[in-house]
Design an enzyme around this catalytic site. Structure first.
Site, PDB file in Angstrom:
ATOM      1  N   HIS A 126      25.899  47.986  -8.844  1.00  0.00           N
ATOM      2  CA  HIS A 126      25.080  47.018  -9.595  1.00  0.00           C
ATOM      3  C   HIS A 126      25.965  46.433 -10.703  1.00  0.00           C
ATOM      4  O   HIS A 126      26.883  47.116 -11.180  1.00  0.00           O
ATOM      5  CB  HIS A 126      23.909  47.794 -10.196  1.00  0.00           C
ATOM      6  CG  HIS A 126      22.847  46.980 -10.854  1.00  0.00           C
ATOM      7  ND1 HIS A 126      23.005  46.458 -12.113  1.00  0.00           N
ATOM      8  CD2 HIS A 126      21.611  46.617 -10.449  1.00  0.00           C
ATOM      9  CE1 HIS A 126      21.902  45.808 -12.454  1.00  0.00           C
ATOM     10  NE2 HIS A 126      21.037  45.893 -11.457  1.00  0.00           N
ATOM     11  N   LYS A 229      11.967  52.385 -14.301  1.00  0.00           N
ATOM     12  CA  LYS A 229      12.027  52.496 -12.839  1.00  0.00           C
ATOM     13  C   LYS A 229      11.394  53.799 -12.360  1.00  0.00           C
ATOM     14  O   LYS A 229      11.479  54.147 -11.186  1.00  0.00           O
ATOM     15  CB  LYS A 229      13.476  52.420 -12.364  1.00  0.00           C
ATOM     16  CG  LYS A 229      14.119  51.035 -12.568  1.00  0.00           C
ATOM     17  CD  LYS A 229      15.509  51.007 -12.002  1.00  0.00           C
ATOM     18  CE  LYS A 229      16.317  49.812 -12.465  1.00  0.00           C
ATOM     19  NZ  LYS A 229      15.875  48.543 -11.887  1.00  0.00           N
TER      20      LYS A 229
HETATM   21  N1  PLP Z   1      22.019  50.386 -11.679  1.00  0.00           N
HETATM   22  C1  PLP Z   1      21.245  50.247 -10.599  1.00  0.00           C
HETATM   23  C2  PLP Z   1      21.653  50.912  -9.326  1.00  0.00           C
HETATM   24  C3  PLP Z   1      20.076  49.504 -10.677  1.00  0.00           C
HETATM   25  O1  PLP Z   1      19.302  49.370  -9.601  1.00  0.00           O
HETATM   26  C4  PLP Z   1      19.718  48.908 -11.904  1.00  0.00           C
HETATM   27  C5  PLP Z   1      18.516  48.058 -12.012  1.00  0.00           C
HETATM   28  O2  PLP Z   1      18.080  47.467 -11.056  1.00  0.00           O
HETATM   29  C6  PLP Z   1      20.552  49.096 -13.001  1.00  0.00           C
HETATM   30  C7  PLP Z   1      21.694  49.835 -12.863  1.00  0.00           C
HETATM   31  C8  PLP Z   1      20.228  48.494 -14.339  1.00  0.00           C
HETATM   32  O3  PLP Z   1      19.048  48.994 -14.840  1.00  0.00           O
HETATM   33  P1  PLP Z   1      18.443  48.373 -16.186  1.00  0.00           P
HETATM   34  O4  PLP Z   1      18.204  46.914 -15.870  1.00  0.00           O
HETATM   35  O5  PLP Z   1      17.185  49.134 -16.407  1.00  0.00           O
HETATM   36  O6  PLP Z   1      19.467  48.535 -17.227  1.00  0.00           O
END
Ligand code: PLP
Length: 419
Positions: A126, A229
Protein backbone atom coordinates in the site's frame (compact mmCIF):
# COMPACT_ATOMS: atom_id res chain seq x y z
CA UNK A 1 -17.46 -24.26 14.37
CA UNK A 2 -20.95 -24.50 15.80
CA UNK A 3 -23.75 -22.23 14.62
CA UNK A 4 -23.99 -20.83 18.15
CA UNK A 5 -20.36 -19.78 18.19
CA UNK A 6 -20.81 -17.63 15.13
CA UNK A 7 -24.26 -16.14 14.79
CA UNK A 8 -24.12 -13.66 11.91
CA UNK A 9 -27.72 -12.64 12.41
CA UNK A 10 -27.00 -11.68 15.98
CA UNK A 11 -23.83 -9.88 14.98
CA UNK A 12 -25.68 -7.90 12.30
CA UNK A 13 -28.24 -6.77 14.86
CA UNK A 14 -25.42 -4.82 16.59
CA UNK A 15 -24.67 -2.71 13.50
CA UNK A 16 -27.34 -0.05 12.97
CA UNK A 17 -26.00 1.01 9.57
CA UNK A 18 -26.42 -2.47 8.10
CA UNK A 19 -30.17 -1.99 8.30
CA UNK A 20 -30.34 1.07 6.09
CA UNK A 21 -31.29 1.13 2.43
CA UNK A 22 -29.20 2.60 -0.34
CA UNK A 23 -30.91 3.66 -3.58
CA UNK A 24 -33.98 1.99 -2.17
CA UNK A 25 -32.26 -1.40 -1.87
CA UNK A 26 -31.00 -3.09 1.32
CA UNK A 27 -27.35 -2.13 1.77
CA UNK A 28 -24.75 -4.80 1.00
CA UNK A 29 -21.54 -3.43 2.46
CA UNK A 30 -18.49 -5.04 0.87
CA UNK A 31 -15.95 -2.24 1.26
CA UNK A 32 -14.49 -3.46 4.53
CA UNK A 33 -10.87 -3.26 3.43
CA UNK A 34 -11.38 0.52 3.18
CA UNK A 35 -13.15 0.88 6.51
CA UNK A 36 -15.54 -1.24 8.54
CA UNK A 37 -18.89 -0.44 10.09
CA UNK A 38 -19.24 0.14 13.84
CA UNK A 39 -21.33 -1.84 16.30
CA UNK A 40 -23.59 0.00 18.69
CA UNK A 41 -21.20 -0.88 21.56
CA UNK A 42 -18.51 1.29 19.95
CA UNK A 43 -20.93 4.11 19.14
CA UNK A 44 -22.29 3.97 22.71
CA UNK A 45 -18.76 4.19 24.14
CA UNK A 46 -18.26 7.49 22.30
CA UNK A 47 -21.56 8.89 23.52
CA UNK A 48 -20.86 7.66 27.04
CA UNK A 49 -17.41 9.27 27.15
CA UNK A 50 -18.65 12.64 25.91
CA UNK A 51 -21.77 12.53 28.12
CA UNK A 52 -20.10 11.33 31.33
CA UNK A 53 -16.35 11.83 31.66
CA UNK A 54 -14.93 13.98 28.88
CA UNK A 55 -11.66 15.50 30.15
CA UNK A 56 -8.07 15.90 29.08
CA UNK A 57 -5.85 13.06 30.25
CA UNK A 58 -2.61 12.59 32.18
CA UNK A 59 -2.45 16.15 33.49
CA UNK A 60 -5.78 16.64 35.29
CA UNK A 61 -6.23 16.11 39.02
CA UNK A 62 -10.01 16.08 39.03
CA UNK A 63 -12.25 13.01 38.93
CA UNK A 64 -13.21 13.30 35.28
CA UNK A 65 -9.57 13.55 34.21
CA UNK A 66 -8.69 10.52 36.32
CA UNK A 67 -11.53 8.48 34.84
CA UNK A 68 -10.62 9.47 31.29
CA UNK A 69 -6.92 8.73 31.88
CA UNK A 70 -7.71 5.33 33.38
CA UNK A 71 -10.00 4.44 30.47
CA UNK A 72 -7.46 5.59 27.85
CA UNK A 73 -4.56 3.74 29.48
CA UNK A 74 -6.71 0.62 29.96
CA UNK A 75 -7.09 0.45 26.18
CA UNK A 76 -3.29 0.51 25.83
CA UNK A 77 -3.14 -2.55 28.13
CA UNK A 78 -5.97 -4.15 26.20
CA UNK A 79 -4.25 -3.55 22.85
CA UNK A 80 -1.06 -5.15 24.21
CA UNK A 81 -3.06 -8.24 25.28
CA UNK A 82 -4.85 -8.37 21.91
CA UNK A 83 -1.48 -8.50 20.12
CA UNK A 84 0.18 -10.73 22.75
CA UNK A 85 2.75 -7.96 23.20
CA UNK A 86 4.97 -8.40 26.28
CA UNK A 87 4.08 -4.98 27.65
CA UNK A 88 1.84 -1.98 27.06
CA UNK A 89 4.99 0.18 26.92
CA UNK A 90 5.32 -1.17 23.38
CA UNK A 91 1.99 0.34 22.29
CA UNK A 92 1.92 3.84 20.81
CA UNK A 93 -1.38 5.39 19.76
CA UNK A 94 -1.29 7.31 16.49
CA UNK A 95 -3.93 8.50 14.03
CA UNK A 96 -3.79 5.51 11.66
CA UNK A 97 -1.50 2.91 10.06
CA UNK A 98 -0.05 5.59 7.82
CA UNK A 99 1.04 7.70 10.78
CA UNK A 100 2.39 4.64 12.61
CA UNK A 101 4.64 3.76 9.67
CA UNK A 102 5.70 7.38 9.22
CA UNK A 103 6.50 7.60 12.92
CA UNK A 104 8.73 4.55 12.72
CA UNK A 105 10.33 5.58 9.43
CA UNK A 106 11.12 9.01 10.76
CA UNK A 107 12.05 8.28 14.38
CA UNK A 108 13.93 5.02 13.77
CA UNK A 109 15.12 5.63 10.23
CA UNK A 110 16.68 9.02 10.68
CA UNK A 111 18.57 7.80 13.76
CA UNK A 112 19.76 4.46 12.37
CA UNK A 113 20.04 4.65 8.56
CA UNK A 114 22.88 6.02 6.50
CA UNK A 115 23.73 6.37 2.86
CA UNK A 116 24.09 3.00 1.14
CA UNK A 117 21.85 1.12 3.60
CA UNK A 118 18.92 -0.73 2.13
CA UNK A 119 15.22 -1.05 2.97
CA UNK A 120 13.51 -4.12 1.55
CA UNK A 121 9.84 -3.85 0.60
CA UNK A 122 7.55 -5.83 -1.69
CA UNK A 123 5.74 -5.14 -4.95
CA UNK A 124 2.34 -5.42 -3.29
CA UNK A 125 2.64 -2.63 -0.71
CA UNK A 126 0.00 0.00 0.00
CA UNK A 127 1.28 3.55 -0.59
CA UNK A 128 1.41 3.88 3.22
CA UNK A 129 4.18 1.29 3.34
CA UNK A 130 5.99 2.72 0.34
CA UNK A 131 5.99 6.51 0.35
CA UNK A 132 7.38 6.91 3.95
CA UNK A 133 10.36 4.73 2.92
CA UNK A 134 10.83 6.74 -0.27
CA UNK A 135 10.96 9.91 1.84
CA UNK A 136 13.39 8.28 4.26
CA UNK A 137 15.59 7.01 1.43
CA UNK A 138 15.71 10.51 0.01
CA UNK A 139 16.63 12.00 3.38
CA UNK A 140 19.32 9.44 4.29
CA UNK A 141 20.70 8.20 0.95
CA UNK A 142 19.44 4.68 1.68
CA UNK A 143 18.12 2.61 -1.23
CA UNK A 144 14.92 0.60 -1.70
CA UNK A 145 14.70 -2.97 -3.00
CA UNK A 146 11.58 -5.01 -3.71
CA UNK A 147 10.55 -8.63 -3.29
CA UNK A 148 8.78 -9.54 -6.52
CA UNK A 149 5.47 -11.23 -6.84
CA UNK A 150 4.54 -14.27 -8.94
CA UNK A 151 1.48 -14.01 -11.18
CA UNK A 152 -0.78 -15.77 -8.69
CA UNK A 153 -0.20 -12.91 -6.26
CA UNK A 154 2.22 -14.68 -3.93
CA UNK A 155 5.60 -13.16 -3.05
CA UNK A 156 8.64 -14.94 -4.51
CA UNK A 157 10.08 -15.93 -1.17
CA UNK A 158 12.98 -17.73 -2.81
CA UNK A 159 14.22 -14.23 -3.70
CA UNK A 160 14.32 -13.11 -0.09
CA UNK A 161 17.67 -14.67 0.77
CA UNK A 162 19.28 -13.12 -2.33
CA UNK A 163 17.76 -9.69 -1.62
CA UNK A 164 18.81 -9.69 2.03
CA UNK A 165 22.34 -8.33 2.06
CA UNK A 166 24.51 -6.95 4.86
CA UNK A 167 23.27 -3.53 3.73
CA UNK A 168 19.62 -4.44 4.44
CA UNK A 169 18.64 -2.73 7.68
CA UNK A 170 14.88 -3.17 7.51
CA UNK A 171 12.26 -5.35 5.83
CA UNK A 172 8.85 -3.62 5.74
CA UNK A 173 6.10 -5.80 4.36
CA UNK A 174 2.35 -6.22 4.48
CA UNK A 175 0.92 -9.23 6.27
CA UNK A 176 -2.17 -9.21 4.08
CA UNK A 177 -2.55 -7.45 0.74
CA UNK A 178 -5.45 -5.01 0.63
CA UNK A 179 -5.91 -5.80 -3.07
CA UNK A 180 -5.07 -9.46 -3.62
CA UNK A 181 -5.99 -10.85 -0.21
CA UNK A 182 -2.58 -12.58 -0.17
CA UNK A 183 -1.36 -13.53 3.31
CA UNK A 184 2.41 -13.29 3.46
CA UNK A 185 4.36 -15.70 5.70
CA UNK A 186 5.64 -12.90 7.91
CA UNK A 187 6.90 -15.19 10.67
CA UNK A 188 9.21 -17.02 8.27
CA UNK A 189 10.20 -13.75 6.59
CA UNK A 190 11.04 -12.24 9.97
CA UNK A 191 13.15 -15.24 10.89
CA UNK A 192 15.16 -14.96 7.69
CA UNK A 193 15.53 -11.18 7.99
CA UNK A 194 16.75 -11.48 11.57
CA UNK A 195 19.29 -14.12 10.55
CA UNK A 196 20.76 -11.50 8.27
CA UNK A 197 20.64 -8.75 10.88
CA UNK A 198 17.70 -6.74 9.46
CA UNK A 199 14.76 -5.47 11.48
CA UNK A 200 11.17 -6.17 10.40
CA UNK A 201 8.14 -3.89 10.34
CA UNK A 202 4.79 -5.42 9.46
CA UNK A 203 1.97 -3.45 7.86
CA UNK A 204 -0.88 -5.21 9.63
CA UNK A 205 -3.69 -2.87 8.51
CA UNK A 206 -5.49 -5.80 6.85
CA UNK A 207 -4.39 -8.64 9.10
CA UNK A 208 -4.98 -7.55 12.70
CA UNK A 209 -8.68 -6.93 11.93
CA UNK A 210 -9.19 -10.35 10.34
CA UNK A 211 -7.01 -13.01 11.96
CA UNK A 212 -5.27 -13.77 15.24
CA UNK A 213 -1.97 -11.86 15.35
CA UNK A 214 0.69 -12.58 17.95
CA UNK A 215 3.62 -10.18 17.69
CA UNK A 216 5.86 -12.39 19.81
CA UNK A 217 5.13 -15.43 17.68
CA UNK A 218 5.85 -13.47 14.48
CA UNK A 219 8.92 -12.05 16.18
CA UNK A 220 8.63 -8.74 14.32
CA UNK A 221 10.25 -5.57 15.61
CA UNK A 222 7.36 -3.28 14.76
CA UNK A 223 3.78 -3.59 13.52
CA UNK A 224 1.19 -1.02 12.46
CA UNK A 225 -2.60 -1.03 12.05
CA UNK A 226 -5.75 1.14 12.22
CA UNK A 227 -8.77 1.02 14.51
CA UNK A 228 -11.23 2.00 11.78
CA UNK A 229 -10.61 -1.22 9.84
CA UNK A 230 -11.57 -3.34 12.86
CA UNK A 231 -14.92 -1.93 14.04
CA UNK A 232 -13.34 1.01 15.88
CA UNK A 233 -13.54 4.73 15.17
CA UNK A 234 -11.46 6.60 12.62
CA UNK A 235 -8.54 8.66 13.93
CA UNK A 236 -6.81 5.91 15.95
CA UNK A 237 -3.84 3.88 14.82
CA UNK A 238 -1.43 1.66 16.69
CA UNK A 239 2.31 1.29 16.41
CA UNK A 240 3.65 -1.72 18.26
CA UNK A 241 7.44 -1.73 18.56
CA UNK A 242 9.84 -3.61 20.81
CA UNK A 243 10.54 -1.58 23.93
CA UNK A 244 14.30 -1.42 23.35
CA UNK A 245 13.69 -0.11 19.88
CA UNK A 246 11.30 2.59 21.09
CA UNK A 247 13.88 3.55 23.71
CA UNK A 248 16.52 3.92 21.00
CA UNK A 249 14.37 6.21 18.86
CA UNK A 250 14.15 9.98 18.93
CA UNK A 251 10.66 11.52 19.25
CA UNK A 252 8.52 11.92 16.13
CA UNK A 253 6.59 15.06 17.10
CA UNK A 254 7.50 17.55 19.80
CA UNK A 255 5.14 19.33 22.20
CA UNK A 256 3.17 18.75 25.36
CA UNK A 257 3.01 15.32 27.03
CA UNK A 258 6.11 13.88 25.39
CA UNK A 259 8.61 15.64 27.69
CA UNK A 260 9.82 15.35 31.28
CA UNK A 261 11.44 18.77 31.36
CA UNK A 262 11.62 21.73 29.03
CA UNK A 263 14.19 24.50 29.14
CA UNK A 264 14.16 27.43 26.74
CA UNK A 265 16.64 25.78 24.42
CA UNK A 266 16.44 22.06 25.19
CA UNK A 267 14.16 19.34 26.57
CA UNK A 268 14.24 15.83 27.94
CA UNK A 269 11.83 13.15 26.85
CA UNK A 270 9.05 11.36 28.64
CA UNK A 271 9.20 7.58 29.08
CA UNK A 272 7.99 5.32 26.31
CA UNK A 273 5.35 5.12 24.95
CA UNK A 274 4.33 8.68 25.91
CA UNK A 275 7.50 10.04 24.32
CA UNK A 276 5.73 9.39 21.01
CA UNK A 277 2.33 10.84 21.87
CA UNK A 278 2.76 14.61 21.65
CA UNK A 279 -0.23 16.82 22.39
CA UNK A 280 -3.76 15.85 23.38
CA UNK A 281 -4.44 12.40 21.93
CA UNK A 282 -7.66 11.15 20.40
CA UNK A 283 -9.06 10.20 23.80
CA UNK A 284 -12.68 9.42 22.89
CA UNK A 285 -11.81 7.31 19.88
CA UNK A 286 -9.11 5.35 21.69
CA UNK A 287 -11.61 4.53 24.44
CA UNK A 288 -14.20 3.43 21.87
CA UNK A 289 -11.50 1.39 20.09
CA UNK A 290 -11.26 -0.59 23.33
CA UNK A 291 -14.91 -1.58 22.84
CA UNK A 292 -14.08 -2.76 19.32
CA UNK A 293 -11.35 -5.00 20.76
CA UNK A 294 -13.79 -6.38 23.33
CA UNK A 295 -16.33 -7.05 20.59
CA UNK A 296 -13.83 -8.89 18.37
CA UNK A 297 -12.52 -10.92 21.31
CA UNK A 298 -16.03 -11.94 22.30
CA UNK A 299 -16.61 -13.40 18.83
CA UNK A 300 -13.03 -14.71 18.63
CA UNK A 301 -10.46 -13.87 15.97
CA UNK A 302 -10.14 -17.50 14.85
CA UNK A 303 -13.91 -17.75 14.42
CA UNK A 304 -13.90 -14.48 12.45
CA UNK A 305 -11.12 -15.77 10.22
CA UNK A 306 -12.99 -19.04 9.64
CA UNK A 307 -16.20 -17.19 8.75
CA UNK A 308 -14.37 -14.96 6.29
CA UNK A 309 -12.50 -17.91 4.80
CA UNK A 310 -15.79 -19.66 4.10
CA UNK A 311 -17.38 -16.52 2.63
CA UNK A 312 -14.34 -15.74 0.48
CA UNK A 313 -14.19 -19.27 -0.90
CA UNK A 314 -17.87 -18.97 -1.78
CA UNK A 315 -17.36 -15.52 -3.33
CA UNK A 316 -14.47 -16.73 -5.48
CA UNK A 317 -16.46 -19.75 -6.59
CA UNK A 318 -19.46 -17.59 -7.56
CA UNK A 319 -17.35 -14.89 -9.24
CA UNK A 320 -15.52 -17.47 -11.33
CA UNK A 321 -18.87 -18.48 -12.83
CA UNK A 322 -19.31 -14.97 -14.29
CA UNK A 323 -18.27 -14.76 -17.94
CA UNK A 324 -15.59 -12.17 -18.66
CA UNK A 325 -14.60 -11.70 -15.00
CA UNK A 326 -10.92 -11.82 -14.00
CA UNK A 327 -9.91 -12.21 -10.35
CA UNK A 328 -6.52 -10.88 -9.22
CA UNK A 329 -4.85 -12.77 -6.38
CA UNK A 330 -4.77 -16.35 -5.17
CA UNK A 331 -7.81 -18.46 -6.04
CA UNK A 332 -6.54 -21.99 -5.45
CA UNK A 333 -8.33 -23.67 -2.55
CA UNK A 334 -4.99 -24.76 -1.09
CA UNK A 335 -3.82 -21.17 -0.62
CA UNK A 336 -4.93 -19.51 2.61
CA UNK A 337 -5.99 -15.95 1.80
CA UNK A 338 -7.89 -13.02 3.20
CA UNK A 339 -11.26 -11.62 2.26
CA UNK A 340 -10.31 -8.86 -0.20
CA UNK A 341 -11.20 -9.98 -3.72
CA UNK A 342 -10.14 -7.74 -6.61
CA UNK A 343 -11.63 -8.30 -10.05
CA UNK A 344 -12.43 -6.69 -13.38
CA UNK A 345 -15.13 -7.25 -15.97
CA UNK A 346 -13.98 -7.51 -19.55
CA UNK A 347 -14.45 -4.29 -21.52
CA UNK A 348 -15.74 -2.29 -18.55
CA UNK A 349 -14.03 0.36 -16.49
CA UNK A 350 -14.01 -0.53 -12.74
CA UNK A 351 -15.51 2.86 -11.90
CA UNK A 352 -18.47 2.16 -14.18
CA UNK A 353 -18.88 -1.26 -12.58
CA UNK A 354 -18.71 0.26 -9.09
CA UNK A 355 -21.28 2.91 -9.96
CA UNK A 356 -23.83 0.41 -11.24
CA UNK A 357 -23.18 -1.90 -8.28
CA UNK A 358 -23.87 1.05 -5.99
CA UNK A 359 -27.17 1.66 -7.79
CA UNK A 360 -27.99 -1.96 -6.86
CA UNK A 361 -27.22 -1.21 -3.19
CA UNK A 362 -23.84 -2.98 -3.25
CA UNK A 363 -20.93 -0.96 -1.85
CA UNK A 364 -17.54 -1.99 -3.22
CA UNK A 365 -14.37 -0.06 -3.96
CA UNK A 366 -13.17 0.73 -7.46
CA UNK A 367 -9.78 2.28 -8.14
CA UNK A 368 -6.09 1.67 -7.56
CA UNK A 369 -6.58 0.94 -3.83
CA UNK A 370 -3.52 3.07 -2.96
CA UNK A 371 -1.34 0.44 -4.60
CA UNK A 372 -0.36 1.98 -7.94
CA UNK A 373 2.86 -0.04 -8.37
CA UNK A 374 0.84 -3.22 -7.81
CA UNK A 375 -1.72 -2.10 -10.43
CA UNK A 376 1.13 -1.64 -12.91
CA UNK A 377 2.49 -5.07 -12.02
CA UNK A 378 -0.96 -6.54 -12.71
CA UNK A 379 -1.18 -4.61 -15.98
CA UNK A 380 -4.35 -2.71 -15.03
CA UNK A 381 -5.11 0.87 -14.06
CA UNK A 382 -7.68 -0.09 -11.48
CA UNK A 383 -9.87 -2.93 -10.22
CA UNK A 384 -13.16 -3.45 -8.47
CA UNK A 385 -12.66 -4.84 -4.94
CA UNK A 386 -15.17 -6.62 -2.73
CA UNK A 387 -14.01 -7.25 0.82
CA UNK A 388 -15.85 -9.09 3.56
CA UNK A 389 -16.00 -8.92 7.34
CA UNK A 390 -17.61 -10.77 10.21
CA UNK A 391 -21.11 -9.40 9.50
CA UNK A 392 -21.29 -10.37 5.80
CA UNK A 393 -23.35 -13.32 4.60
CA UNK A 394 -23.57 -15.72 1.67
CA UNK A 395 -26.81 -14.00 0.65
CA UNK A 396 -24.84 -10.79 0.28
CA UNK A 397 -22.34 -12.53 -1.98
CA UNK A 398 -25.31 -13.71 -4.05
CA UNK A 399 -26.54 -10.09 -4.20
CA UNK A 400 -23.08 -9.02 -5.41
CA UNK A 401 -23.12 -11.62 -8.19
CA UNK A 402 -26.69 -10.70 -9.20
CA UNK A 403 -25.65 -7.05 -9.28
CA UNK A 404 -22.64 -7.92 -11.48
CA UNK A 405 -25.05 -9.55 -13.92
CA UNK A 406 -27.10 -6.35 -13.81
CA UNK A 407 -23.94 -4.38 -14.66
CA UNK A 408 -23.26 -6.61 -17.64
CA UNK A 409 -26.88 -6.37 -18.81
CA UNK A 410 -26.78 -2.57 -18.43
CA UNK A 411 -23.64 -2.14 -20.50
CA UNK A 412 -24.66 -4.65 -23.14
CA UNK A 413 -27.47 -2.32 -24.20
CA UNK A 414 -26.45 -0.63 -27.47
CA UNK A 415 -27.18 2.82 -25.98
CA UNK A 416 -24.57 2.38 -23.20
CA UNK A 417 -21.05 2.74 -24.55
CA UNK A 418 -18.31 0.50 -23.16
CA UNK A 419 -14.76 1.66 -22.54
N1 PLP B 1 -1.77 -0.62 4.64
C1 PLP B 1 -2.73 -1.36 4.10
C2 PLP B 1 -2.42 -2.76 3.68
C3 PLP B 1 -4.01 -0.84 3.95
O1 PLP B 1 -4.97 -1.59 3.42
C4 PLP B 1 -4.27 0.48 4.38
C5 PLP B 1 -5.60 1.09 4.18
O2 PLP B 1 -6.32 0.74 3.29
C6 PLP B 1 -3.23 1.21 4.95
C7 PLP B 1 -1.99 0.64 5.07
C8 PLP B 1 -3.44 2.61 5.44
O3 PLP B 1 -4.36 2.66 6.46
P1 PLP B 1 -4.84 4.08 7.02
O4 PLP B 1 -5.47 4.77 5.83
O5 PLP B 1 -5.83 3.74 8.08
O6 PLP B 1 -3.64 4.78 7.48
Amino acid sequence: MSANAFDVKRIRADFPILHRRVHDKPLVYLDNAATTQKPRQVIDALVNYYSRYNANIHRGIHALAEEATAAYEAVREHTARFLHAPSSRSIVFTRNTTESINLFASAWGRAHLKSGDQILLSEMEHHSNLVPWQLLAKATGATLAFIKMADEGLLKLEELDRLLTPRTKLVAVTQMSNVLGTINPVQEMTRRAHERGALVLIDAAQSVPHLPVDVQQIGCDALAFSSHKMLGPTGVGVLYAREALLESMEPFLGGGEMITDVQLTSSTWNEIPWKFEAGTPNIADVIAFGEALTYLERIGMSAIQAHERELTTYAIQRLREVTGLTIYGPTRAAVERGGAVAFNLEGLHPHDVGTVLDAEGVAVRAGHHCAKPLMRRLGVVATVRASVYLYNTREEIDRLVEAIHAVQAFFSKPTHAKV
